[in-house]
Design an enzyme around this catalytic site. Structure first.
Site, mmCIF file in Angstrom:
data_model
loop_
_atom_site.group_PDB
_atom_site.id
_atom_site.type_symbol
_atom_site.label_atom_id
_atom_site.label_comp_id
_atom_site.label_asym_id
_atom_site.label_seq_id
_atom_site.Cartn_x
_atom_site.Cartn_y
_atom_site.Cartn_z
ATOM 1 N N ILE A 153 0.842 -1.201 0.000
ATOM 2 C CA ILE A 153 0.000 0.000 0.000
ATOM 3 C C ILE A 153 0.873 1.246 0.000
ATOM 4 O O ILE A 153 0.643 2.185 -0.773
ATOM 5 C CB ILE A 153 -0.961 -0.011 1.214
ATOM 6 C CG1 ILE A 153 -1.938 -1.168 1.076
ATOM 7 C CG2 ILE A 153 -1.691 1.328 1.331
ATOM 8 C CD1 ILE A 153 -2.735 -1.451 2.325
ATOM 9 N N VAL A 154 1.901 1.252 0.845
ATOM 10 C CA VAL A 154 2.820 2.394 0.887
ATOM 11 C C VAL A 154 3.514 2.560 -0.463
ATOM 12 O O VAL A 154 3.633 3.674 -0.977
ATOM 13 C CB VAL A 154 3.843 2.244 2.035
ATOM 14 C CG1 VAL A 154 4.913 3.316 1.963
ATOM 15 C CG2 VAL A 154 3.145 2.283 3.386
ATOM 16 N N SER A 197 2.460 1.704 -3.426
ATOM 17 C CA SER A 197 1.522 2.258 -4.412
ATOM 18 C C SER A 197 1.263 3.734 -4.162
ATOM 19 O O SER A 197 1.210 4.522 -5.107
ATOM 20 C CB SER A 197 0.208 1.475 -4.429
ATOM 21 O OG SER A 197 -0.557 1.702 -3.270
ATOM 22 N N GLU A 198 1.113 4.116 -2.912
ATOM 23 C CA GLU A 198 0.827 5.524 -2.601
ATOM 24 C C GLU A 198 1.986 6.428 -3.005
ATOM 25 O O GLU A 198 1.789 7.514 -3.546
ATOM 26 C CB GLU A 198 0.518 5.692 -1.111
ATOM 27 C CG GLU A 198 -0.812 5.105 -0.694
ATOM 28 C CD GLU A 198 -2.001 5.815 -1.321
ATOM 29 O OE1 GLU A 198 -1.945 7.038 -1.550
ATOM 30 O OE2 GLU A 198 -3.001 5.134 -1.589
ATOM 31 N N ILE A 199 3.198 5.989 -2.753
ATOM 32 C CA ILE A 199 4.361 6.810 -3.113
ATOM 33 C C ILE A 199 4.528 6.844 -4.627
ATOM 34 O O ILE A 199 4.834 7.889 -5.202
ATOM 35 C CB ILE A 199 5.625 6.321 -2.374
ATOM 36 C CG1 ILE A 199 5.471 6.615 -0.873
ATOM 37 C CG2 ILE A 199 6.880 6.987 -2.933
ATOM 38 C CD1 ILE A 199 6.572 6.089 0.000
#
Length: 101
Positions: free
Chosen positions: A39-40, A42-44
């Site tokens: 998730i991290v 993808s967010e970055i």
């Protein structure tokens, strides 16, 4: 939550249900778990980057660096090569730094 707020939330969820895109970071088959790491990542990746560019890079990045530990042990040069095409290479460096801490 008042009635107006509830109506707005319903409107947003209904729109999402009708128009959502199939994206790899929403697919548990890619991540195979509910770890925060993918998730991290993808967010970055998605910060100031077109979604279609991230879609092309996301799965390969996770295959090469499947966990925080693997990413932390990787040379920064390898991370930057895997990041090519996403722009703003500082984000890759910051992600690498997060993994090491």
């Amino acid at each position: 939550m008042n009635a107006q707020d509830k109506a707005f939330v319903k409107l947003v969820w209904d729109y999402y249900a009708k128009h959502k895109r199939s994206l790899p970071w929403r697919d548990k088959n890619i991540t195979n778990n509910f770890s925060l790491y993918p998730i991290v990542v993808s967010e970055i990746m998605l910060q100031q980057t077109q979604v279609n560019r991230v879609v092309k890079k996301y799965a390969d990045f996770l295959k090469q660096f499947p966990t925080w530990g693997v990413l932390a042990q990787a040379p920064l040069a390898d991370v930057l090569v895997a990041w090519q095409g996403l722009g703003y290479n500082r984000r890759a460096k910051y992600l690498h730094d997060i993994a090491k801490n």
